[in-house]
Design a protein around this motif. Structure first.
Motif, PDB file in Angstrom:
ATOM      1  N   ALA A 184      53.995  -0.335  62.887  1.00 25.78           N
ATOM      2  CA  ALA A 184      54.682   0.812  63.477  1.00 25.78           C
ATOM      3  C   ALA A 184      56.003   1.116  62.783  1.00 25.78           C
ATOM      4  O   ALA A 184      56.555   2.206  62.940  1.00 25.78           O
ATOM      5  CB  ALA A 184      54.921   0.571  64.962  1.00 25.78           C
ATOM      6  N   GLY A 185      56.505   0.135  62.013  1.00 20.46           N
ATOM      7  CA  GLY A 185      57.797   0.323  61.371  1.00 20.46           C
ATOM      8  C   GLY A 185      58.946   0.292  62.349  1.00 20.46           C
ATOM      9  O   GLY A 185      60.075   0.677  62.024  1.00 20.46           O
ATOM     10  N   ALA A 211      49.427   4.321  67.832  1.00 20.60           N
ATOM     11  CA  ALA A 211      49.917   4.004  66.493  1.00 20.60           C
ATOM     12  C   ALA A 211      49.052   2.957  65.799  1.00 20.60           C
ATOM     13  O   ALA A 211      49.243   2.672  64.626  1.00 20.60           O
ATOM     14  CB  ALA A 211      51.361   3.498  66.574  1.00 20.60           C
ATOM     15  N   MET A 212      48.103   2.373  66.540  1.00 21.06           N
ATOM     16  CA  MET A 212      47.311   1.265  66.019  1.00 21.06           C
ATOM     17  C   MET A 212      45.830   1.609  65.998  1.00 21.06           C
ATOM     18  O   MET A 212      45.316   2.192  66.951  1.00 21.06           O
ATOM     19  CB  MET A 212      47.492   0.002  66.888  1.00 21.06           C
ATOM     20  CG  MET A 212      48.916  -0.444  67.018  1.00 21.06           C
ATOM     21  SD  MET A 212      49.574  -0.972  65.442  1.00 21.06           S
ATOM     22  CE  MET A 212      51.327  -0.761  65.757  1.00 21.06           C
ATOM     23  N   GLU A 246      42.535  -1.952  72.534  1.00 23.35           N
ATOM     24  CA  GLU A 246      42.492  -3.352  72.079  1.00 23.35           C
ATOM     25  C   GLU A 246      42.474  -3.379  70.571  1.00 23.35           C
ATOM     26  O   GLU A 246      41.729  -2.635  69.930  1.00 23.35           O
ATOM     27  CB  GLU A 246      41.246  -4.048  72.633  1.00 23.35           C
ATOM     28  CG  GLU A 246      41.080  -5.507  72.211  1.00 23.35           C
ATOM     29  CD  GLU A 246      40.288  -5.677  70.931  1.00 23.35           C
ATOM     30  OE1 GLU A 246      40.504  -6.688  70.238  1.00 23.35           O
ATOM     31  OE2 GLU A 246      39.462  -4.807  70.593  1.00 23.35           O
ATOM     32  N   ALA A 247      43.342  -4.208  70.003  1.00 20.63           N
ATOM     33  CA  ALA A 247      43.343  -4.463  68.562  1.00 20.63           C
ATOM     34  C   ALA A 247      43.721  -5.921  68.352  1.00 20.63           C
ATOM     35  O   ALA A 247      44.594  -6.448  69.040  1.00 20.63           O
ATOM     36  CB  ALA A 247      44.338  -3.554  67.845  1.00 20.63           C
ATOM     37  N   MET A 248      43.045  -6.599  67.436  1.00 17.91           N
ATOM     38  CA  MET A 248      43.316  -8.004  67.146  1.00 17.91           C
ATOM     39  C   MET A 248      43.237  -8.859  68.408  1.00 17.91           C
ATOM     40  O   MET A 248      44.010  -9.773  68.622  1.00 17.91           O
ATOM     41  CB  MET A 248      44.672  -8.156  66.458  1.00 17.91           C
ATOM     42  CG  MET A 248      44.751  -7.484  65.100  1.00 17.91           C
ATOM     43  SD  MET A 248      46.366  -7.672  64.323  1.00 17.91           S
ATOM     44  CE  MET A 248      46.378  -9.432  63.993  1.00 17.91           C
ATOM     45  N   LYS A 249      42.289  -8.515  69.287  1.00 17.09           N
ATOM     46  CA  LYS A 249      42.004  -9.242  70.528  1.00 17.09           C
ATOM     47  C   LYS A 249      43.095  -9.089  71.585  1.00 17.09           C
ATOM     48  O   LYS A 249      43.052  -9.745  72.614  1.00 17.09           O
ATOM     49  CB  LYS A 249      41.772 -10.737  70.258  1.00 17.09           C
ATOM     50  CG  LYS A 249      40.672 -11.038  69.262  1.00 17.09           C
ATOM     51  CD  LYS A 249      40.528 -12.539  69.070  1.00 17.09           C
ATOM     52  CE  LYS A 249      39.523 -12.868  67.991  1.00 17.09           C
ATOM     53  NZ  LYS A 249      39.429 -14.314  67.743  1.00 17.09           N
ATOM     54  N   MET A 250      44.074  -8.228  71.341  1.00 17.81           N
ATOM     55  CA  MET A 250      45.158  -8.012  72.291  1.00 17.81           C
ATOM     56  C   MET A 250      45.090  -6.594  72.847  1.00 17.81           C
ATOM     57  O   MET A 250      44.818  -5.643  72.109  1.00 17.81           O
ATOM     58  CB  MET A 250      46.530  -8.215  71.614  1.00 17.81           C
ATOM     59  CG  MET A 250      46.783  -9.623  71.110  1.00 17.81           C
ATOM     60  SD  MET A 250      46.999 -10.822  72.450  1.00 17.81           S
ATOM     61  CE  MET A 250      45.574 -11.874  72.169  1.00 17.81           C
ATOM     62  N   GLU A 251      45.343  -6.464  74.144  1.00 21.58           N
ATOM     63  CA  GLU A 251      45.304  -5.158  74.784  1.00 21.58           C
ATOM     64  C   GLU A 251      46.695  -4.536  74.859  1.00 21.58           C
ATOM     65  O   GLU A 251      47.700  -5.250  75.008  1.00 21.58           O
ATOM     66  CB  GLU A 251      44.726  -5.280  76.203  1.00 21.58           C
ATOM     67  CG  GLU A 251      43.267  -5.693  76.215  1.00 21.58           C
ATOM     68  CD  GLU A 251      42.675  -5.720  77.611  1.00 21.58           C
ATOM     69  OE1 GLU A 251      43.422  -5.422  78.583  1.00 21.58           O
ATOM     70  OE2 GLU A 251      41.469  -6.031  77.739  1.00 21.58           O
ATOM     71  N   VAL A 273      39.120   4.016  67.612  1.00 22.89           N
ATOM     72  CA  VAL A 273      40.097   5.073  67.373  1.00 22.89           C
ATOM     73  C   VAL A 273      41.008   4.707  66.217  1.00 22.89           C
ATOM     74  O   VAL A 273      41.187   3.537  65.881  1.00 22.89           O
ATOM     75  CB  VAL A 273      40.940   5.358  68.637  1.00 22.89           C
ATOM     76  CG1 VAL A 273      40.050   5.864  69.762  1.00 22.89           C
ATOM     77  CG2 VAL A 273      41.700   4.120  69.088  1.00 22.89           C
ATOM     78  N   LYS A 274      41.581   5.742  65.621  1.00 18.42           N
ATOM     79  CA  LYS A 274      42.491   5.578  64.491  1.00 18.42           C
ATOM     80  C   LYS A 274      43.892   6.051  64.882  1.00 18.42           C
ATOM     81  O   LYS A 274      44.054   6.831  65.830  1.00 18.42           O
ATOM     82  CB  LYS A 274      41.988   6.406  63.301  1.00 18.42           C
ATOM     83  CG  LYS A 274      40.583   6.060  62.846  1.00 18.42           C
ATOM     84  CD  LYS A 274      40.113   7.044  61.781  1.00 18.42           C
ATOM     85  CE  LYS A 274      38.666   6.802  61.395  1.00 18.42           C
ATOM     86  NZ  LYS A 274      38.187   7.813  60.421  1.00 18.42           N
ATOM     87  N   PRO A 275      44.901   5.622  64.150  1.00 19.19           N
ATOM     88  CA  PRO A 275      46.263   6.054  64.474  1.00 19.19           C
ATOM     89  C   PRO A 275      46.414   7.572  64.401  1.00 19.19           C
ATOM     90  O   PRO A 275      45.825   8.232  63.532  1.00 19.19           O
ATOM     91  CB  PRO A 275      47.105   5.372  63.386  1.00 19.19           C
ATOM     92  CG  PRO A 275      46.296   4.201  62.949  1.00 19.19           C
ATOM     93  CD  PRO A 275      44.876   4.645  63.054  1.00 19.19           C
TER      94      PRO A 275
END
Length: 603
Positions: free
Chosen positions: A355-356, A538-539, A564-569, A591-593
C-alpha cells in the motif's frame, strides 16, 4: 558416563515446510518409510504445522488419511506432530471440546507425541491440549517458542518451562523456529533449564543463520537430551542441521546417537531425487541468511511467504517485507514469530509495503490480536496503532478460550452430510471454507491437486539483483534451446502484465494478456475505481463475504466487504454515506486492486 543423544528427523514435516512450501505429497513419503522405520529415530515429525492446510488447499489429500498411511508404514517409530495449543492447526482459538476432540482423533489415527506451543508463550493456551494428550495416554511436550527482544530473557524462558512442568508436560523443547539461537546463549539456556526443572530437554533449531549445528553441539555439552535434524537432502538453510552430519559428528563420543550412517545416506539419496520433483516451490530465500538475526522470520514462514508473494505478483517486494516485519513485530509488543503470529505479522507487513502506507489496511487478525484474543502480548503494544485499529475498546484480560461456547455440535450441523466421519468434521473446523470445498470435491471425485512442472520442460534459479529480480531459464522448444532471463515484472493493469526479458542476450519487452481474463460474477469486466463512492481494495485477494446488497443505505466507515489475502482477512469500508447502487462481487470472487467492487451514491 556416556549419554546417548536421541534424534528426531523432520523430513516428513518441517523440513519440506521450510524449503518447499509444505508441498511434498504422501506418495513420495511412503516408498522410503520401511528404511526410515529401521533407523532407530526417537521420533519422526510427520504431521501438524502447515501440513494439514497444504494437504487440503493445494495437494487435495486427506490429511487424516496421510496420517493413517504413515502410521501403517512406520510401525516401529514414534510419530510426532506440531500442535498450536488452543489454535490447534488453524489461526483462531477453538473451544475446549474441539481441542479435546482433535487431540483424541490424532492419537487414535497414529500420533504418539504432541509438541504443543503457543505463539505468545502463554501457557494458559497449552493447558487443555496437554490434558487431552495425557487422557489419550500419549506424550505431551511443552514448547518454548524462542525469540529475542527486550522482554525475552533466560529467566523468562525458565519460568515458562517450570509452568509447563506444573501442568503435566512430559518434556520441554526449545523451538528456535527462526534460527535466532547463538552457540553460547544456547549453552546458557540449556544449562539453566537442566538446573531449574526436571523434564527432558529437546532442541529444535533452524539453520537459517548457519549456526544451528554449533548451537546443538553446545546444547549437548550442557545436557540437552534430544536434537531435531533433517536428512541431508532436506537440511540446512531454513531447515535443520543434517541428520548424517550430526550423527557423524557425535559418532565415537560419549554422545554417540547409535544411528546407522550408511542407512541414513541411502535415505538421503532417495530424498535428493524427490526434492527435484518440487523444484517449482524452491525459493531463493531459504538458504543461509544472517539477516534472520534481525528480521526473525522463521524457516517454515520463509518459503511460504515467498510463495504467497509470487501468487500475489509481488515477489520483488520480498526484501521490503522482510525489513518491515520486525517493525510490525515491535508495534505488537514483540510476540515470537511462529504460527499464527508469524502469518499475522508477515501479512500485515506485506500490506504495509504494497500500500505504500503503514496500516492503511489492518487485517482482522491484527485487530483480534490487539483486543487480546490471542493471549497476553509479551511487551507493550504501539498505543497509536491500537487506537487506530480498535479505538477505545477495552483489551481483554481473560483467557479467551474460557469465553468460547462449545462448538462441536454446531460444526457437525453446519457441515452435515459432507462429513463422513468425525475427522471430516474436524477438517471443516480447522479451515471452514477450504475444508468444505475439499470435502465436497472429495465426495464428488473431482479433487485436482496442483500440477508439478517437469524439470525437462523448464529449469532455472531465482536470484536478486538491484533492479528487482532475475529468473534464468533454459527453455527447450522443438529441439532448440533458448536462455531466457526475466529481469523485471510490471504491475498488472487492465488484465495485462509487462515482463522484461532477455532472450539469448537480446533485451525484449513482452506483454502477457491471459486468455481467461477475469470476468466478474455479473458478467461484465470490472472498471477502475475513480470516485469516492467506488468501493475497492488495495490488495489482490478473494471475497470472503459481502455484507450489503443493492439499495441498502450505508454509513461512512461501515464495513461492506470482507476480503482474504495471504490467509488473512481484512475489512473493506465505505468511504462515504449513501445508497448502494451496484454490487459487482459475490463470495468467492477473485479481485484485483482498485477495481470497483461496490458502487455507492452519496447522500
Amino acid at each position: 558416563m556416556s549419554k546417548r543423544i536421541f534424534v528426531t528427523d523432520t523430513v516428513l514435516r518441517d523440513a519440506h515446510q521450510s524449503l518447499l512450501a509444505t508441498r511434498m505429497r504422501t506418495d513420495d513419503m511412503l516408498p522410503i518409510c520401511s528404511k526410515l522405520d529401521q533407523v532407530g529415530y526417537w521420533s519422526l515429525e510427520v504431521w501438524g504445522g502447515a501440513t494439514f492446510d497444504a494437504c487440503i488447499r493445494f495437494l487435495k489429500e486427506d490429511p487424516w488419511e496421510r496420517l493413517r498411511k504413515l502410521r501403517a508404514a512406520l510401525p516401529n517409530t514414534r510419530l510426532q506432530m506440531l500442535l498450536r495449543g488452543q489454535n490447534l492447526l488453524g489461526y483462531r482459538h477453538y473451544s475446549d471440546d474441539v481441542v479435546r476432540a482433535f487431540v483424541a482423533k490424532a492419537a487414535v489415527n497414529g500420533i504418539d507425541l504432541f509438541r504443543i506451543f503457543d505463539a505468545m508463550n502463554d501457557v494458559r493456551n497449552l493447558q487443555v491440549a496437554v490434558e487431552a494428550v495425557k487422557a489419550a495416554g500419549k506424550h505431551a511436550q511443552g514448547t518454548i517458542a524462542y525469540t529475542t527482544s527486550p522482554v525475552h530473557t533466560i529467566d523468562v524462558f525458565v519460568a515458562q518451562a517450570k509452568q509447563m512442568e506444573a501442568i503435566g508436560c512430559d518434556s520441554v523443547v526449545i523451538k528456535d523456529m527462526a534460527g535466532l539461537l547463538t552457540p553460547y546463549i544456547t549453552g546458557k539456556l540449556v544449562k539453566a533449564l537442566k538446573t531449574k526443572q526436571s523434564l527432558p530437554i529437546f532442541i529444535h533449531s533452524h539453520d537459517t543463520a548457519g549456526l544451528a549445528a554449533m548451537c546443538q553441539l553446545k546444547a549437548i555439552e550442557n545436557g540437552v537430551d534430544h536434537i531435531d535434524t533433517a536428512i541431508s537432502s532436506f537440511a540446512w538453510g531454513a531447515s535443520h542441521p543434517g541428520t548424517e552430519s550430526m550423527v557423524a559428528a557425535l559418532k565415537g563420543t560419549e554422545f554417540d546417537t547409535g544411528l546407522d550412517l550408511k542407512l541414513l545416506q541411502e535415505i538421503g539419496l532417495y530424498f535428493y531425487a524427490i526434492r527435484k520433483k518440487y523444484h517449482q516451490f524452491e525459493s531463493e530465500f531459504t538458504a543461509v541468511d544472517t539477516r534472520v538475526q534481525v528480521n526473525q522470520v522463521p524457516g517454515g514462514m520463509v518459503s511460504n511467504l515467498a510463495n504467497q508473494l509470487k501468487e500475489q505478483g509481488a515477489i520483488n517486494c520480498m526484501s521490503e517485507v522482510l525489513a518491515e516485519i520486525p517493525r510490525v513485530r515491535e508495534d505488537l509488543g514483540f510476540p515470537p514469530l511462529v504460527t499464527p503470529t508469524s502469518q499475522i505479522i508477515g501479512a500485515q507487513a506485506f500490506f504495509n509495503v504494497l500500500a505504500g502506507e503503514r496500516y492503511k489496511t489492518i487485517t482482522n487478525e491484527v485487530k483480534l490480536y490487539l483486543q487480546g484474543s490471542y493471549g497476553k502480548s509479551p511487551g507493550a503494544v504501539n498505543k497509536k496503532l491500537r487506537q487506530q485499529a480498535i479505538g477505545n475498546e477495552e483489551v481483554s484480560k481473560y483467557h479467551q478460550a474460557d469465553l468460547l461456547k462449545l462448538e462441536m455440535t454446531r460444526l457437525r450441523d453446519e457441515i452435515g452430510a459432507l462429513a463422513k466421519s468425525e475427522e471430516d468434521v474436524l477438517t471443516y473446523a480447522m479451515f471452514s471454507d477450504i475444508g468444505r470445498t475439499f470435502l465436497a470435491e472429495r465426495n464428488a471425485g473431482t479433487l485436482k491437486p496442483e500440477v508439478l512442472l517437469p524439470i525437462s520442460q523448464v529449469g532455472g534459479i531465482l536470484r536478486d539483483n538491484r533492479e528487482g529480480f532475475q529468473t534464468e531459464f533454459i527453455v527447450n522448444v522443438h529441439g532448440a534451446s533458448y536462455r531466457v532471463d526475466i529481469t523485471g515484472v510490471g504491475l498488472k493493469a487492465e488484465g495485462k502484465r509487462h515482463f522484461y526479458l532477455s532472450i539469448d542476450g537480446m533485451p525484449e519487452e513482452v506483454v502477457f494478456e491471459p486468455l481467461n481474463e477475469f470476468i466478474s460474477s455479473v458478467s461484465s469486466k470490472r472498471k477502475h475505481a475513480t470516485e469516492p463512492g467506488h468501493v475497492s481494495t488495495a490488495m489482490p485477494g478473494n471475497i470472503v463475504d459481502v455484507l450489503v446488497k443493492q439499495s441498502d443505505v450505508v454509513k461512512a466507515g461501515q464495513t461492506v466487504l470482507i476480503t482474504e489475502a495471504m490467509k488473512m482477512e481484512s475489512e473493506v469500508h465505505a468511504l462515504i454515506a449513501g445508497k448502494v447502487t451496484a454490487v459487482h462481487v459475490v463470495k468467492g470472487d477473485r479481485v484485483k486492486p482498485d477495481e470497483i467492487l461496490i458502487e455507492i451514491e452519496g447522500n
